[in-house]
Structure formats: C-alpha cells, structure tokens
Design an enzyme around this catalytic site. Structure first.
Site, short mmCIF file in Angstrom:
data_model
loop_
_atom_site.label_atom_id
_atom_site.label_comp_id
_atom_site.label_asym_id
_atom_site.label_seq_id
_atom_site.Cartn_x
_atom_site.Cartn_y
_atom_site.Cartn_z
N LEU A 53 -3.17 -24.53 31.97
CA LEU A 53 -4.25 -24.41 30.99
C LEU A 53 -5.01 -23.08 31.13
O LEU A 53 -5.26 -22.61 32.24
CB LEU A 53 -5.22 -25.58 31.15
CG LEU A 53 -4.59 -26.97 30.97
CD1 LEU A 53 -5.63 -28.06 31.19
CD2 LEU A 53 -3.94 -27.12 29.59
N HIS B 128 -6.40 -23.25 25.52
CA HIS B 128 -6.37 -24.72 25.54
C HIS B 128 -7.80 -25.27 25.60
O HIS B 128 -8.14 -26.25 24.92
CB HIS B 128 -5.63 -25.24 26.78
CG HIS B 128 -4.19 -24.81 26.87
ND1 HIS B 128 -3.75 -23.93 27.83
CD2 HIS B 128 -3.11 -25.14 26.13
CE1 HIS B 128 -2.44 -23.76 27.69
NE2 HIS B 128 -2.02 -24.46 26.66
N LYS C 149 -2.39 -19.89 17.35
CA LYS C 149 -1.44 -19.10 18.15
C LYS C 149 0.00 -19.45 17.80
O LYS C 149 0.87 -18.59 17.74
CB LYS C 149 -1.72 -19.37 19.63
CG LYS C 149 -0.68 -18.89 20.61
CD LYS C 149 -0.75 -17.42 20.78
CE LYS C 149 0.12 -16.87 21.88
NZ LYS C 149 1.34 -17.57 22.18
N ASP C 150 0.25 -20.76 17.57
CA ASP C 150 1.59 -21.22 17.18
C ASP C 150 1.52 -21.60 15.70
O ASP C 150 1.60 -22.78 15.34
CB ASP C 150 2.01 -22.41 18.06
CG ASP C 150 2.08 -22.01 19.52
OD1 ASP C 150 3.10 -21.48 19.93
OD2 ASP C 150 1.07 -22.20 20.25
N GLN D 270 4.19 -23.71 14.16
CA GLN D 270 4.13 -25.08 14.69
C GLN D 270 3.10 -25.91 13.91
O GLN D 270 3.33 -27.09 13.61
CB GLN D 270 3.75 -25.03 16.17
CG GLN D 270 3.48 -26.39 16.79
CD GLN D 270 3.34 -26.29 18.30
OE1 GLN D 270 4.32 -26.28 19.01
NE2 GLN D 270 2.11 -26.22 18.78
P1 AMP Z 1 1.08 -25.07 24.81
O1 AMP Z 1 0.56 -25.61 26.10
O2 AMP Z 1 1.52 -23.65 24.88
O3 AMP Z 1 2.09 -26.00 24.16
O4 AMP Z 1 -0.16 -25.04 23.83
C1 AMP Z 1 -0.91 -26.20 23.56
C2 AMP Z 1 -1.83 -25.92 22.40
O5 AMP Z 1 -2.70 -24.84 22.74
C3 AMP Z 1 -1.07 -25.50 21.14
O6 AMP Z 1 -1.69 -26.12 20.01
C4 AMP Z 1 -1.26 -24.02 21.11
O7 AMP Z 1 -1.20 -23.46 19.83
C5 AMP Z 1 -2.65 -23.89 21.71
N1 AMP Z 1 -2.85 -22.54 22.24
C6 AMP Z 1 -2.02 -21.85 23.06
N2 AMP Z 1 -2.50 -20.61 23.28
C7 AMP Z 1 -3.65 -20.51 22.57
C8 AMP Z 1 -4.60 -19.46 22.37
N3 AMP Z 1 -4.47 -18.29 22.96
N4 AMP Z 1 -5.67 -19.72 21.58
C9 AMP Z 1 -5.81 -20.93 20.98
N5 AMP Z 1 -4.94 -21.95 21.12
C10 AMP Z 1 -3.88 -21.74 21.90
#
Ligand code: AMP
Length: 266
Positions: free
Chosen positions: A20, A24, A136-137, A140
């Site tokens: 995290l 996150h 960011k995604d 997705q």
């Molecule tokens: P992940 O753990 O990479 O699967 O990400 C979990 C969630 O956190 C997803 O909805 C991502 O889009 C979001 N997330 C990842 N990086 C960022 C960021 N830099 N800013 C905002 N949300 C993020």
C-alpha cells in the site's frame, strides 16, 4: 455486511493487491468520507497476471500494510488465500466487447478477464454499496463499469484521482522495482502526459501531440514505449477533435518495470 446495510449503514470497498502507498490510502480516505464502514481487500490475484515472473516478484509486505490500514481508519481487511478465492482452474469468460482487448488488453491478453473474475467474486463476498477505484488504472475503471452494468450488480463505482510523488511520478506498488536511474527516467511519462495536455490546450493537432510524446519518451534512455494514445474517454478508441472526453494514456517499460499512467485532457 448485510446486517450493517439493513441497519442503514453504507459499506465502502477498496480492492487492492497490497504494498500500500498513498494512492491506495487516498481511496480509503474517500471511502471514509462517503460511507460508514470501510472494507479493504489485499489479494494478489493470480488470474490477472500475464507474466508469471511479475506475479512471483509482486511485493507482499502484509505487516506494514496492516499498520497503514489501521492508521488510515479502515474497518475491515479481507486478505484471503488463493484457494479461498479459486477452487481450481476456472475458465469462465465474460464478454464485455472490445474494450478489454484495446491498449492494456493488447499488451496483457487475458488481464481484464482475471480482473473481472476477482472483482466479481469480491463484490459478491463483500456486497458493498460503493466501490472505490483509482483513475491510475483508467481502462480498468471502464472495464469494471461494464461488469457492473452487464451483470446489474448493486454497487456504484467511484473513480478517485491519481496520487503522485512530488516530482510527478504516479504512485504504484511496482515503483519499488525501479533503480535510481530508472526512477529518474520514469519521470518522462508524466512529463509527456503534461506536455500533451498543454499542447492540446494550445490547439496542436491530436496526431502531432501523440508523435511528440512518443518521440520524447523514445529519447529517454532505458525506456521502451508500448503505447501513447489520445483516446476517447468513453470508448478508448482514438480521440477525434470533437470527442467529448479525451484521455492521454501511456504504457512503457522503464528498465525491467512496466509502468502505466494517464491524464484526463478534456
Ligand atoms: P492495485 O493494488 O495496484 O491493484 O491498486 C488498487 C487500487 O488502487 C486500484 O483501484 C488502483 O487504480 C488504485 N491506485 C493505484 N495507484 C494509485 C495512485 N497512484 N493514485 C490513486 N489510486 C491508485
């Protein structure tokens, strides 16, 4: 969760793969603002990885993550083992049309099927009112919107802005794989996105903006561009000057690490 909802409480859900960071935690902060009970999941979902090495080396600092969740005011952590989520080999497919095959889908075939599998399972286990995903995604988010719409899932998706390091690098669990040199080279991605936005505002044609960005990224050593596109924010097809919403999306390998980033241009 059903009992909480019956008592009029709103459940907010933040799905993650752990390791995290502030990105996150910003989703958790949003969830805290908009809902009464905040559930976070940490699950490194094997079915969404197209590269077994990427899955193997994915960071899993669970103790540090738990401390961050406690500090952020998360109420419930769901951290299941793989065999609790998948009984065996699952081969189901949800056809949401071409969006899963564009951009990320082209470079990571099958990735969004894995994402939809796990998010669908997580939604049915947790049954949230609101689910928080990061811009960011971006692709997705579009895929999950399709999942929700096609299956009429009783959950509303909230898209939260991208959290960045002070120098512009989008936060990502994968950033810890960057060497000091990679870390410097990686800044070209946010620089190219910001330049694209400024050029669009100055009236530069879309194609020239894409070419300039690709050139800038290709000139940066240690960096291999996969795509830089200005896409229609709804369909993710190539944007046209009259697209109502335009997003610049980039994916590149920096050293051995694959990074993605984007900026909403219009
Ligand atoms: P992940 O753990 O990479 O699967 O990400 C979990 C969630 O956190 C997803 O909805 C991502 O889009 C979001 N997330 C990842 N990086 C960022 C960021 N830099 N800013 C905002 N949300 C993020």
């Amino acid at each position: 969760m059903q009992q909480l909802q019956a008592a009029g409480q709103k459940v907010g859900f933040v799905p993650t793969m752990g390791a995290l960071h502030q990105g996150h935690l910003s989703l958790i902060a949003q969830a805290r603002q908009q809902t009464d009970v905040v559930v976070c999941s940490i699950f490194v979902n094997p079915t969404q990885f197209t590269d077994p090495k990427d899955l193997e080396k994915y960071p899993r600092p669970i103790e540090a993550d738990i401390a961050k969740l406690e500090q952020a005011g998360c109420d419930v952590l769901f951290n299941p083992p793989v065999n609790e989520m998948y009984a065996g080999h699952e081969n189901w497919h949800l056809n949401i049309g071409e969006i899963e095959h564009l951009l990320e889908g082209e470079f990571r075939p099958g990735h969004y099927q894995g994402v939809m599998q796990v998010v669908n399972k997580l939604f049915s286990i947790i049954n949230p009112n609101l689910a928080f995903f990061g811009q960011k995604d971006y692709q997705q988010v579009m895929v999950i919107e399709q999942l929700i719409n096609r299956l009429n899932l009783p959950v509303k998706l909230v898209m939260c802005p991208i959290e960045r390091e002070p120098d512009g690098l989008a936060m990502s669990s994968r950033n810890i794989h960057l060497t000091a040199d990679d870390r410097r080279h990686a800044l070209v991605l946010s620089r190219a996105l910001n330049k694209a936005k400024a050029e669009w505002q100055a009236g530069v044609p879309l194609l020239s903006i894409e070419q300039n960005a690709a050139e800038l990224i290709n000139l940066e050593s240690g960096t291999r561009l996969e795509y830089f596109v200005l896409a229609n924010g709804q369909t993710l097809h190539a944007a046209t000057p009259d697209s109502q919403s335009i997003v610049a999306l980039v994916a590149a390998r920096v050293g051995n690490t694959r990074l993605i980033d984007n900026v909403i241009i219009r």
